[in-house]
Scaffold this active site. Structure first.
Site, mmCIF file in Angstrom:
data_model
loop_
_atom_site.group_PDB
_atom_site.id
_atom_site.type_symbol
_atom_site.label_atom_id
_atom_site.label_comp_id
_atom_site.label_asym_id
_atom_site.label_seq_id
_atom_site.Cartn_x
_atom_site.Cartn_y
_atom_site.Cartn_z
ATOM 1 N N TRP A 149 -37.324 14.404 -25.282
ATOM 2 C CA TRP A 149 -36.874 14.457 -23.896
ATOM 3 C C TRP A 149 -36.819 15.915 -23.466
ATOM 4 O O TRP A 149 -36.714 16.809 -24.302
ATOM 5 C CB TRP A 149 -35.479 13.820 -23.763
ATOM 6 C CG TRP A 149 -35.454 12.383 -24.179
ATOM 7 C CD1 TRP A 149 -34.970 11.901 -25.357
ATOM 8 C CD2 TRP A 149 -35.945 11.259 -23.453
ATOM 9 N NE1 TRP A 149 -35.122 10.523 -25.406
ATOM 10 C CE2 TRP A 149 -35.722 10.105 -24.248
ATOM 11 C CE3 TRP A 149 -36.558 11.086 -22.210
ATOM 12 C CZ2 TRP A 149 -36.068 8.820 -23.844
ATOM 13 C CZ3 TRP A 149 -36.902 9.806 -21.811
ATOM 14 C CH2 TRP A 149 -36.659 8.700 -22.620
ATOM 15 N N TRP B 127 -31.745 9.224 -21.032
ATOM 16 C CA TRP B 127 -30.904 8.328 -20.241
ATOM 17 C C TRP B 127 -29.424 8.546 -20.495
ATOM 18 O O TRP B 127 -28.593 8.308 -19.613
ATOM 19 C CB TRP B 127 -31.289 6.867 -20.484
ATOM 20 C CG TRP B 127 -31.136 6.384 -21.905
ATOM 21 C CD1 TRP B 127 -32.092 6.377 -22.876
ATOM 22 C CD2 TRP B 127 -29.951 5.859 -22.518
ATOM 23 N NE1 TRP B 127 -31.587 5.874 -24.046
ATOM 24 C CE2 TRP B 127 -30.269 5.542 -23.861
ATOM 25 C CE3 TRP B 127 -28.650 5.611 -22.080
ATOM 26 C CZ2 TRP B 127 -29.336 5.011 -24.761
ATOM 27 C CZ3 TRP B 127 -27.717 5.079 -22.972
ATOM 28 C CH2 TRP B 127 -28.071 4.787 -24.290
ATOM 29 N N TRP C 293 -28.817 1.285 -18.316
ATOM 30 C CA TRP C 293 -29.571 2.536 -18.495
ATOM 31 C C TRP C 293 -30.693 2.349 -19.513
ATOM 32 O O TRP C 293 -31.800 2.847 -19.334
ATOM 33 C CB TRP C 293 -28.635 3.690 -18.898
ATOM 34 C CG TRP C 293 -28.096 4.388 -17.680
ATOM 35 C CD1 TRP C 293 -26.895 4.190 -17.084
ATOM 36 C CD2 TRP C 293 -28.789 5.362 -16.870
ATOM 37 N NE1 TRP C 293 -26.794 4.980 -15.959
ATOM 38 C CE2 TRP C 293 -27.923 5.713 -15.808
ATOM 39 C CE3 TRP C 293 -30.037 5.977 -16.938
ATOM 40 C CZ2 TRP C 293 -28.282 6.644 -14.829
ATOM 41 C CZ3 TRP C 293 -30.392 6.899 -15.959
ATOM 42 C CH2 TRP C 293 -29.521 7.230 -14.922
ATOM 43 N N ASN D 31 -27.354 -1.452 -6.361
ATOM 44 C CA ASN D 31 -28.065 -1.729 -7.611
ATOM 45 C C ASN D 31 -29.533 -1.288 -7.588
ATOM 46 O O ASN D 31 -30.029 -0.690 -8.537
ATOM 47 C CB ASN D 31 -27.981 -3.218 -7.938
ATOM 48 C CG ASN D 31 -28.715 -3.552 -9.213
ATOM 49 O OD1 ASN D 31 -28.400 -3.030 -10.272
ATOM 50 N ND2 ASN D 31 -29.732 -4.392 -9.121
ATOM 51 N N GLU E 206 -26.707 -13.067 -11.955
ATOM 52 C CA GLU E 206 -26.241 -11.668 -12.032
ATOM 53 C C GLU E 206 -24.959 -11.597 -12.856
ATOM 54 O O GLU E 206 -24.758 -10.665 -13.630
ATOM 55 C CB GLU E 206 -26.010 -11.069 -10.641
ATOM 56 C CG GLU E 206 -27.276 -10.848 -9.839
ATOM 57 C CD GLU E 206 -28.350 -10.052 -10.566
ATOM 58 O OE1 GLU E 206 -28.008 -9.084 -11.280
ATOM 59 O OE2 GLU E 206 -29.536 -10.400 -10.447
ATOM 60 N N TRP F 29 -26.123 -11.471 -16.192
ATOM 61 C CA TRP F 29 -26.511 -10.141 -16.681
ATOM 62 C C TRP F 29 -25.289 -9.372 -17.188
ATOM 63 O O TRP F 29 -25.364 -8.619 -18.155
ATOM 64 C CB TRP F 29 -27.212 -9.327 -15.577
ATOM 65 C CG TRP F 29 -28.683 -9.598 -15.515
ATOM 66 C CD1 TRP F 29 -29.323 -10.391 -14.613
ATOM 67 C CD2 TRP F 29 -29.705 -9.082 -16.396
ATOM 68 N NE1 TRP F 29 -30.677 -10.402 -14.882
ATOM 69 C CE2 TRP F 29 -30.941 -9.609 -15.960
ATOM 70 C CE3 TRP F 29 -29.692 -8.228 -17.511
ATOM 71 C CZ2 TRP F 29 -32.149 -9.299 -16.593
ATOM 72 C CZ3 TRP F 29 -30.900 -7.930 -18.146
ATOM 73 C CH2 TRP F 29 -32.102 -8.469 -17.686
#
Ligand code: FAD
Length: 474
Positions: free
Chosen positions: A299, A352, A375, A334, A268, A271
């Site tokens: 969108w 987004w 995102w 999360n 993590e 990440w």
């Protein structure tokens, strides 16, 4: 010593270097040259205020706080006080890289030495490249074949043994002068939950280690549990370095990375590194779709639904619980971040960037790299992204990760008396069940703003129409 996102004394490479050279002048600048979209959101400002107060205390109230154009402030400072060397730890947001390069150049032209260090990443983004010298776009090869094989992260260093500080009172406007606290008092609950600053960060880490790490892999997905470390805002502001966390984790298990939870937790942190890596190599990550296929995607413009989403009034309990958690605590679990993101982008077909902007304002850990990359991942527009057809079903996800509805009941107390069977989908409950739970849909709690099945199909059809590829790129 120019403090930025490294608000700590321990394991601070720039500070260690500066303290070895002689007397230092510690400085923080609220930089007015920051472009509008990247200016701190309200929650981040609250955190920063307290974090600076804590740093100031650690420096015997000798931190110099100023606001203004950072370049101007630094050049004036250097001229007025005959400063010979300016040091800082590197930042990686594109606008900061540009600014820092200019400041470095200007200082060099004045004959001032500039030293910069890595104080916030385990691996510099330019150090990890594929064999063909291009950047990775997929996490697993980046982390496993790139990072872990390049070199071990730097060992953390202790706090400088002696700090000789020159305090120039006329140059210190004080933390309060930066006006970081909001005029409306929305933060009373947040005040009780968080302890910004270096000691707050260490405290969080020691609450997490050694016990929680063992269950991390399974507990991290359950939003009603305190199964994660809660370090993200501390890491963002640099009150603790990723190196300190990395080595503390290894130390807590005597270096045994096989231990359940450890590899998962370290990845993590990986990440986080990957997000910074992507931002560094692809600086348009915060606003442009990583995958160009989405450039002309239509969108929906739907301000009413966006507002329902922001206020936790969509009528989908796990989504509303998440959005209310964000509002009330300045953070969101999360897993629920992924669910609310998927709901906004896929079920509501809202771009987004609008979700990212709301997070940016409300999250205490708002971080340009992690927020933008995450995102784009959720939206399916990013590097190594969730493919478009992965549309989370908030009901089954809720049943899986919040099976007894504890998380929902905490943030949507109006649903408290619903039986577990209907806590995730009150619209399916028979009238008598709703009546005995004192829930009138549309009155006590909203009716769903979209039909989950239909909106899922609409998203699939729309994505298919644009021939978005089935597999992520990279
Ligand atoms: P832990 O589970 O304890 O993880 C340890 C650390 O690893 C975290 O503190 C964080 O620094 C890092 N980390 C964990 N997961 C991720 C991830 N998926 N991506 C990048 N780093 C990660 N994180 C932010 O720090 N700032 C953001 O603005 C942000 N926005 C997000 C937006 C969306 C839509 C999503 C899905 C995720 C976002 N994340 C963001 C990632 C993640 O949700 C948070 O880092 C995590 O919830 C923080 O809780 P923790 O510190 O208890 O994490």
């Amino acid at each position: 010593m120019w403090f930025r996102q490294d608000l700590r004394l321990r394991d601070n490479p720039a500070l260690s270097f500066a303290s070895e050279q002689g007397t230092i002048v510690p400085l923080y600048i609220a930089d007015s040259s920051c472009p509008q979209p990247f200016q701190l959101g309200a929650a981040s400002k609250w955190w920063l205020h307290h974090s600076l107060q804590s740093l100031d205390q650690s420096l015997d109230n000798k931190l110099h706080c100023k606001s203004g154009d950072a370049q101007q402030v630094i050049l004036d400072f250097v001229k007025t006080h005959s400063i010979q060397c300016v040091v800082w730890n590197r930042c990686y947001e594109p606008w900061q890289i540009k600014r820092d390069t200019q400041i470095k150049q200007a200082l060099k032209e004045m004959g001032v030495t500039v030293k910069t260090f890595n104080g916030s990443l385990l691996w510099e983004p330019w150090e990890v490249l594929k064999k063909d010298q291009t950047p990775y776009k997929v996490f697993t090869p980046y982390y496993r074949n790139g990072c872990l094989r390049v070199q071990s992260p730097r060992m953390p260093s202790p706090e400088p043994q002696t700090l000789s500080i020159d305090y120039l009172q006329q140059e210190d406007m004080g933390v309060s002068s930066l006006n970081l606290l909001p005029s409306i008092n929305w933060h009373t609950q947040i005040d009780k939950l968080w302890a910004p600053g270096e000691s707050g960060a260490s405290e969080r880490l020691s609450q997490f280690l050694p016990n929680h790490i063992k269950q991390y892999k399974s507990a991290r997905d359950i939003p009603s549990l305190l199964g994660t470390s809660g370090l993200s805002a501390h890491l963002h502001f640099g009150e603790i370095s990723p190196n300190q966390v990395w080595f503390a984790v290894l130390h807590s298990v005597q270096g045994n990375t096989e231990q359940e939870g450890v590899d998962c937790y370290l990845s993590e942190l990986g990440w986080r590194e990957f997000s910074y890596y992507l931002l560094y190599h692809f600086p348009t990550l915060p606003d442009k779709n990583f995958s160009p296929k989405f450039e002309h995607f239509r969108w929906r413009n739907d301000p009413a639904s966006l507002k329902n989403w922001q206020q936790g009034q969509t009528g989908i309990p796990i989504i509303d619980a998440g959005m209310r958690e964000l509002w009330q605590t300045g953070t969101m679990h999360n897993r629920v971040r992924m669910l609310v993101g998927s709901f906004l982008v896929k079920n509501l077909l809202i771009e987004w960037q609008q979700g990212a902007a709301w997070f940016w304002d409300c999250l205490l850990d708002a971080d340009l790299a992690s927020n933008s990359a995450s995102w784009q991942w959720v939206a399916g527009t990013g590097a190594d992204a969730a493919p478009y057809f992965r549309i989370f079903n908030p009901v089954t996800q809720g049943q899986k990760f919040d099976s007894r509805g504890d998380y929902i009941r905490k943030y949507c107390p109006e649903l408290n008396d619903l039986p577990d069977k209907y806590i995730h989908n009150p619209w399916d409950a028979p009238a008598e069940v709703l009546t005995s739970a004192k829930v009138r849909l549309g009155k006590d709690y909203p009716a769903p703003i979209v039909d989950l099945k239909l909106s899922r199909q609409r998203a699939l059809d729309t994505f298919k129409e644009k021939e978005i590829p089935l597999q992520p790129i990279g």
